[in-house]
Scaffold this motif. Sequence first.
Motif, PDB file in Angstrom:
ATOM      1  N   HIS A 249       1.571 -13.418  22.356  1.00  0.00           N
ATOM      2  CA  HIS A 249       0.619 -12.672  23.187  1.00  0.00           C
ATOM      3  C   HIS A 249       1.388 -11.685  24.068  1.00  0.00           C
ATOM      4  CE1 HIS A 249      -3.291 -14.999  22.733  1.00  0.00           C
ATOM      5  NE2 HIS A 249      -2.446 -15.557  21.876  1.00  0.00           N
ATOM      6  N   GLY A 250       0.938 -10.432  24.052  1.00  0.00           N
ATOM      7  CA  GLY A 250       1.617  -9.382  24.797  1.00  0.00           C
ATOM      8  C   GLY A 250       2.882  -8.888  24.128  1.00  0.00           C
ATOM      9  N   GLY A 251       3.082  -9.282  22.865  1.00  0.00           N
ATOM     10  CA  GLY A 251       4.317  -8.952  22.171  1.00  0.00           C
ATOM     11  C   GLY A 251       4.264  -7.658  21.380  1.00  0.00           C
ATOM     12  N   THR A 252       5.373  -7.348  20.751  1.00  0.00           N
ATOM     13  CA  THR A 252       5.564  -6.088  20.031  1.00  0.00           C
ATOM     14  C   THR A 252       6.031  -6.374  18.614  1.00  0.00           C
ATOM     15  OG1 THR A 252       6.156  -4.913  22.063  1.00  0.00           O
ATOM     16  CG2 THR A 252       6.855  -3.912  19.989  1.00  0.00           C
ATOM     17  N   TYR A 253       5.448  -5.650  17.667  1.00  0.00           N
ATOM     18  CA  TYR A 253       5.829  -5.771  16.265  1.00  0.00           C
ATOM     19  C   TYR A 253       6.385  -4.430  15.816  1.00  0.00           C
ATOM     20  CZ  TYR A 253       5.364  -7.377  11.358  1.00  0.00           C
ATOM     21  OH  TYR A 253       5.603  -7.769  10.060  1.00  0.00           O
ATOM     22  N   VAL A 254       7.630  -4.439  15.336  1.00  0.00           N
ATOM     23  CA  VAL A 254       8.306  -3.217  14.915  1.00  0.00           C
ATOM     24  C   VAL A 254       8.513  -3.263  13.407  1.00  0.00           C
ATOM     25  CG1 VAL A 254      10.302  -1.710  15.232  1.00  0.00           C
ATOM     26  CG2 VAL A 254       9.515  -3.146  17.132  1.00  0.00           C
ATOM     27  N   LEU A 255       7.910  -2.314  12.708  1.00  0.00           N
ATOM     28  CA  LEU A 255       8.054  -2.228  11.258  1.00  0.00           C
ATOM     29  C   LEU A 255       9.179  -1.239  10.945  1.00  0.00           C
ATOM     30  CD1 LEU A 255       4.326  -2.127  10.091  1.00  0.00           C
ATOM     31  CD2 LEU A 255       5.841  -4.109  10.296  1.00  0.00           C
ATOM     32  N   ILE A 256      10.337  -1.788  10.596  1.00  0.00           N
ATOM     33  CA  ILE A 256      11.431  -0.939  10.135  1.00  0.00           C
ATOM     34  C   ILE A 256      11.234  -0.627   8.655  1.00  0.00           C
ATOM     35  CG2 ILE A 256      13.928  -0.620  10.147  1.00  0.00           C
ATOM     36  CD1 ILE A 256      14.182  -3.038  11.970  1.00  0.00           C
ATOM     37  N   SER A 257      10.721  -1.594   7.939  1.00  0.00           N
ATOM     38  CA  SER A 257      10.470  -1.406   6.508  1.00  0.00           C
ATOM     39  C   SER A 257       9.427  -0.327   6.270  1.00  0.00           C
ATOM     40  CB  SER A 257       9.949  -2.703   5.885  1.00  0.00           C
ATOM     41  OG  SER A 257      10.883  -3.742   5.955  1.00  0.00           O
ATOM     42  N   VAL A 258       9.582   0.361   5.166  1.00  0.00           N
ATOM     43  CA  VAL A 258       8.549   1.282   4.698  1.00  0.00           C
ATOM     44  C   VAL A 258       8.282   0.960   3.235  1.00  0.00           C
ATOM     45  CG1 VAL A 258      10.283   3.078   4.189  1.00  0.00           C
ATOM     46  CG2 VAL A 258       7.857   3.694   4.398  1.00  0.00           C
ATOM     47  N   VAL A 259       7.022   0.791   2.889  1.00  0.00           N
ATOM     48  CA  VAL A 259       6.643   0.436   1.526  1.00  0.00           C
ATOM     49  C   VAL A 259       5.481   1.317   1.073  1.00  0.00           C
ATOM     50  CG1 VAL A 259       7.420  -1.959   1.683  1.00  0.00           C
ATOM     51  CG2 VAL A 259       5.084  -1.370   2.359  1.00  0.00           C
ATOM     52  N   ALA A 260       5.366   1.480  -0.223  1.00  0.00           N
ATOM     53  CA  ALA A 260       4.258   2.256  -0.794  1.00  0.00           C
ATOM     54  C   ALA A 260       3.053   1.341  -0.960  1.00  0.00           C
ATOM     55  CB  ALA A 260       4.671   2.855  -2.133  1.00  0.00           C
ATOM     56  N   ALA A 261       2.488   0.925   0.167  1.00  0.00           N
ATOM     57  CA  ALA A 261       1.363  -0.008   0.149  1.00  0.00           C
ATOM     58  C   ALA A 261       0.589   0.119   1.449  1.00  0.00           C
ATOM     59  CB  ALA A 261       1.861  -1.441  -0.029  1.00  0.00           C
ATOM     60  N   ASP A 262      -0.653  -0.365   1.451  1.00  0.00           N
ATOM     61  CA  ASP A 262      -1.441  -0.466   2.671  1.00  0.00           C
ATOM     62  C   ASP A 262      -1.147  -1.814   3.322  1.00  0.00           C
ATOM     63  OD1 ASP A 262      -2.642   1.985   2.215  1.00  0.00           O
ATOM     64  OD2 ASP A 262      -4.337   1.114   1.131  1.00  0.00           O
ATOM     65  N   ILE A 263      -0.944  -1.802   4.624  1.00  0.00           N
ATOM     66  CA  ILE A 263      -0.692  -3.020   5.385  1.00  0.00           C
ATOM     67  C   ILE A 263      -1.935  -3.309   6.220  1.00  0.00           C
ATOM     68  CG2 ILE A 263       0.783  -4.151   7.075  1.00  0.00           C
ATOM     69  CD1 ILE A 263       2.194  -3.438   4.450  1.00  0.00           C
ATOM     70  N   THR A 264      -2.474  -4.514   6.080  1.00  0.00           N
ATOM     71  CA  THR A 264      -3.683  -4.879   6.818  1.00  0.00           C
ATOM     72  C   THR A 264      -3.378  -6.037   7.766  1.00  0.00           C
ATOM     73  OG1 THR A 264      -4.404  -6.438   5.104  1.00  0.00           O
ATOM     74  CG2 THR A 264      -5.134  -4.157   4.888  1.00  0.00           C
TER      75      THR A 264
END
Length: 336
Positions: A249-264
């Motif tokens: 709760h109150g946290g941060t998610y960092v996506l370093i990865s990049v993919v050819a897809a939709d993320i839900t």
Amino acid sequence: MDVLVCAAPGELVLEQRPTPRPAAGEVLLRVRRVGVCGTDMHIYRGTQPYLSYPRVMGHELSGEVVSAPAGSDLEPGDHAYVMPYLSCGTCPACAKGKTNCCMNIRVLGVHVDGALAEYLAVPEGFVRKVEGVGLDEAAMVEFLAIGAHAVRRARIEPGQAALVVGAGPIGIAAALFARLAGARVTVLDGREDRLAFCAEHLGAEQVVSLGDGTARTLSDLTDGAFFDVVFDATGNPGAMQQGFAYVGHGGTYVLISVVAADITFSDPEFHKREMSLLGSRNATIEDFEHVLATIRAGLVPTAALNSHKADLRDLPQALPGWMEPSAGVIKAIVAC
């Protein structure tokens, strides 16, 4: 000069090409070291989107200045690294200092031919002198800077709990710089050898092997609170989606990865936690300089990171083996 060309997926060919003649404003480099990364392996496999063949791979490099424009602070014989993200300098992103996500970016070894060659001509603004750092170490600055940039994006505070999902080279870089920023770092991966490396060389507080009980294990490690910051460096859409559940709760998610897809993700969970979701792409010159200073200070285990080496002419034979998990590659470096 010798040039190693990826003519088609799975096909590396050593060619002879003329030594490039630098255009106005360009530096001519004698390439000395090139790091091999996941992008290069995707190109070799034929799974790198938006790429046309043939292509000369290589964007993690160091070398020796052969010639530089008049008035440059670079001189023949200087050792240098190259920032491989050739940004335009004029788009809105560049105007905000976010050259890493330039609207017109060209990346060496991806959009234009890269460094697996004896010589390379590069615009002067992307070549920086290195002092107090060896050629092998200078060739590792780029991948380390990607992790350092992601950590800077996260604005980690000392004592926070950080989870790095994926212990490839980029995840390793994120774990290292998160720990140096004062975080208590946990690393999650399916490979025991990578987890052992993170525990031995990076100071990871906890390492967790991926399995059916992963979520319960991570919950137990944090007394049910999960993590202040989660970094994804898996390149796997399913793992990227699962990572939302590990953010506290109150946290941060960092996506370093990049993919050819939709993320839900679940919107109720996202809002309940007032989660911050960040993308992290490439790095800026500030990140490169931060990495260099950190290496000079002896805080980066560069000797352990540099697990495999080969000469340019031997790479066609070496690369397929390096791509096997059993090879245990952390960072492979090619001498040109």
